[in-house]
Design a protein around this motif. Structure first.
Motif, PDB file in Angstrom:
ATOM      1  N   PRO A  21       0.815  -1.225   0.000  1.00  0.00           N
ATOM      2  CA  PRO A  21       0.000   0.000   0.000  1.00  0.00           C
ATOM      3  C   PRO A  21       0.850   1.277   0.000  1.00  0.00           C
ATOM      4  CG  PRO A  21      -0.881  -1.579   1.563  1.00  0.00           C
ATOM      5  CD  PRO A  21       0.443  -2.114   1.101  1.00  0.00           C
ATOM      6  N   GLN A  22       1.918   1.302   0.783  1.00  0.00           N
ATOM      7  CA  GLN A  22       2.782   2.479   0.838  1.00  0.00           C
ATOM      8  C   GLN A  22       3.524   2.672  -0.483  1.00  0.00           C
ATOM      9  OE1 GLN A  22       2.897  -0.005   3.182  1.00  0.00           O
ATOM     10  NE2 GLN A  22       1.805   1.008   4.835  1.00  0.00           N
ATOM     11  N   ASP A  23       3.949   1.566  -1.103  1.00  0.00           N
ATOM     12  CA  ASP A  23       4.646   1.652  -2.389  1.00  0.00           C
ATOM     13  C   ASP A  23       3.735   2.226  -3.468  1.00  0.00           C
ATOM     14  OD1 ASP A  23       6.879   0.592  -1.212  1.00  0.00           O
ATOM     15  OD2 ASP A  23       6.666  -1.407  -2.114  1.00  0.00           O
ATOM     16  N   ILE A  24       2.470   1.796  -3.490  1.00  0.00           N
ATOM     17  CA  ILE A  24       1.516   2.312  -4.483  1.00  0.00           C
ATOM     18  C   ILE A  24       1.296   3.808  -4.262  1.00  0.00           C
ATOM     19  CG2 ILE A  24      -0.895   2.256  -5.243  1.00  0.00           C
ATOM     20  CD1 ILE A  24      -0.814  -0.804  -4.778  1.00  0.00           C
ATOM     21  N   LEU A  25       1.062   4.202  -3.019  1.00  0.00           N
ATOM     22  CA  LEU A  25       0.836   5.610  -2.716  1.00  0.00           C
ATOM     23  C   LEU A  25       2.043   6.456  -3.090  1.00  0.00           C
ATOM     24  CD1 LEU A  25      -1.008   7.760  -1.576  1.00  0.00           C
ATOM     25  CD2 LEU A  25      -0.154   7.192   0.709  1.00  0.00           C
ATOM     26  N   SER A  26       3.223   5.974  -2.801  1.00  0.00           N
ATOM     27  CA  SER A  26       4.448   6.696  -3.149  1.00  0.00           C
ATOM     28  C   SER A  26       4.595   6.846  -4.660  1.00  0.00           C
ATOM     29  CB  SER A  26       5.651   5.961  -2.567  1.00  0.00           C
ATOM     30  OG  SER A  26       6.836   6.574  -2.940  1.00  0.00           O
ATOM     31  N   MET A  27       4.303   5.781  -5.409  1.00  0.00           N
ATOM     32  CA  MET A  27       4.392   5.834  -6.870  1.00  0.00           C
ATOM     33  C   MET A  27       3.385   6.829  -7.442  1.00  0.00           C
ATOM     34  SD  MET A  27       3.628   2.979  -9.777  1.00  0.00           S
ATOM     35  CE  MET A  27       1.955   2.938  -9.238  1.00  0.00           C
ATOM     36  N   VAL A  28       2.154   6.784  -6.943  1.00  0.00           N
ATOM     37  CA  VAL A  28       1.120   7.697  -7.439  1.00  0.00           C
ATOM     38  C   VAL A  28       1.512   9.142  -7.149  1.00  0.00           C
ATOM     39  CG1 VAL A  28      -1.270   8.438  -7.089  1.00  0.00           C
ATOM     40  CG2 VAL A  28      -0.750   6.017  -7.346  1.00  0.00           C
ATOM     41  N   LYS A  29       2.012   9.414  -5.949  1.00  0.00           N
ATOM     42  CA  LYS A  29       2.424  10.772  -5.603  1.00  0.00           C
ATOM     43  C   LYS A  29       3.542  11.267  -6.518  1.00  0.00           C
ATOM     44  CE  LYS A  29       1.140  10.890  -0.737  1.00  0.00           C
ATOM     45  NZ  LYS A  29       1.651  10.970   0.646  1.00  0.00           N
ATOM     46  N   SER A  30       4.512  10.422  -6.797  1.00  0.00           N
ATOM     47  CA  SER A  30       5.625  10.858  -7.645  1.00  0.00           C
ATOM     48  C   SER A  30       5.175  11.088  -9.084  1.00  0.00           C
ATOM     49  CB  SER A  30       6.776   9.857  -7.593  1.00  0.00           C
ATOM     50  OG  SER A  30       6.439   8.648  -8.229  1.00  0.00           O
ATOM     51  N   LEU A  31       4.253  10.272  -9.578  1.00  0.00           N
ATOM     52  CA  LEU A  31       3.751  10.462 -10.940  1.00  0.00           C
ATOM     53  C   LEU A  31       2.824  11.670 -11.054  1.00  0.00           C
ATOM     54  CD1 LEU A  31       2.983   6.757 -11.918  1.00  0.00           C
ATOM     55  CD2 LEU A  31       4.719   8.231 -12.952  1.00  0.00           C
ATOM     56  N   ALA A  32       2.067  11.950 -10.011  1.00  0.00           N
ATOM     57  CA  ALA A  32       1.062  13.012 -10.068  1.00  0.00           C
ATOM     58  C   ALA A  32       1.605  14.380  -9.666  1.00  0.00           C
ATOM     59  CB  ALA A  32      -0.105  12.641  -9.160  1.00  0.00           C
ATOM     60  N   SER A  33       2.764  14.450  -9.060  1.00  0.00           N
ATOM     61  CA  SER A  33       3.274  15.705  -8.507  1.00  0.00           C
ATOM     62  C   SER A  33       3.701  16.769  -9.510  1.00  0.00           C
ATOM     63  CB  SER A  33       4.432  15.410  -7.552  1.00  0.00           C
ATOM     64  OG  SER A  33       3.920  14.744  -6.419  1.00  0.00           O
ATOM     65  N   PRO A  34       4.271  16.430 -10.669  1.00  0.00           N
ATOM     66  CA  PRO A  34       4.690  17.504 -11.576  1.00  0.00           C
ATOM     67  C   PRO A  34       3.524  18.448 -11.896  1.00  0.00           C
ATOM     68  CG  PRO A  34       5.593  15.419 -12.312  1.00  0.00           C
ATOM     69  CD  PRO A  34       4.621  15.109 -11.203  1.00  0.00           C
ATOM     70  N   PRO A  35       3.785  19.763 -11.911  1.00  0.00           N
ATOM     71  CA  PRO A  35       2.706  20.740 -12.077  1.00  0.00           C
ATOM     72  C   PRO A  35       1.968  20.641 -13.410  1.00  0.00           C
ATOM     73  CG  PRO A  35       4.856  21.816 -12.056  1.00  0.00           C
ATOM     74  CD  PRO A  35       5.081  20.376 -11.720  1.00  0.00           C
ATOM     75  N   HIS A  36       2.592  20.066 -14.430  1.00  0.00           N
ATOM     76  CA  HIS A  36       1.933  19.975 -15.731  1.00  0.00           C
ATOM     77  C   HIS A  36       0.996  18.770 -15.845  1.00  0.00           C
ATOM     78  CE1 HIS A  36       5.411  17.343 -16.163  1.00  0.00           C
ATOM     79  NE2 HIS A  36       4.735  16.713 -17.101  1.00  0.00           N
ATOM     80  N   ARG A  37       0.922  17.949 -14.815  1.00  0.00           N
ATOM     81  CA  ARG A  37       0.060  16.765 -14.837  1.00  0.00           C
ATOM     82  C   ARG A  37      -1.352  17.120 -14.382  1.00  0.00           C
ATOM     83  NH1 ARG A  37       3.935  12.221 -14.196  1.00  0.00           N
ATOM     84  NH2 ARG A  37       5.180  12.553 -16.058  1.00  0.00           N
ATOM     85  N   ILE A  38      -2.335  16.553 -15.044  1.00  0.00           N
ATOM     86  CA  ILE A  38      -3.737  16.702 -14.671  1.00  0.00           C
ATOM     87  C   ILE A  38      -4.147  15.420 -13.966  1.00  0.00           C
ATOM     88  CG2 ILE A  38      -6.095  16.929 -15.537  1.00  0.00           C
ATOM     89  CD1 ILE A  38      -4.921  18.479 -17.909  1.00  0.00           C
TER      90      ILE A  38
END
Length: 80
Positions: free
Chosen positions: A32-49
């Motif tokens: 669960p922590q690995d999934i959350l960490s991956m999602v946060k890193s993918l979603a964090s760049p400002p150009h991502r919707i």
């Protein structure tokens, strides 16, 4: 999925694994922590919707993942 066009912006869709509260049998306990960490890193760049899908039987305000989405986008403006 990546869609490329000659005369307009390109689009890349990243489908991440769904959030889980507890690892399934046979999975590492930190899944669960690995999934959350991956999602946060993918979603964090400002150009991502962000497009966050939730089961229709769950109210958004009581979503278990609302706090996680707030960490990534505190003002909920990335989808605008």
């Amino acid at each position: 999925m990546r869609a490329e066009f000659a005369h307009c912006p390109n689009l890349t869709i990243i489908d991440t694994p769904g959030f889980v509260l507890k690892a399934k049998k046979g999975e590492p306990e930190n899944t669960p922590q690995d999934i959350l960490s991956m999602v946060k890193s993918l979603a964090s760049p400002p150009h991502r919707i962000l497009l966050f899908l939730q089961q229709s039987s769950v109210e958004w305000c009581s979503s278990l993942w609302l706090d996680s989405i707030r960490e990534i986008d505190p003002t909920f403006r990335k989808g605008q």
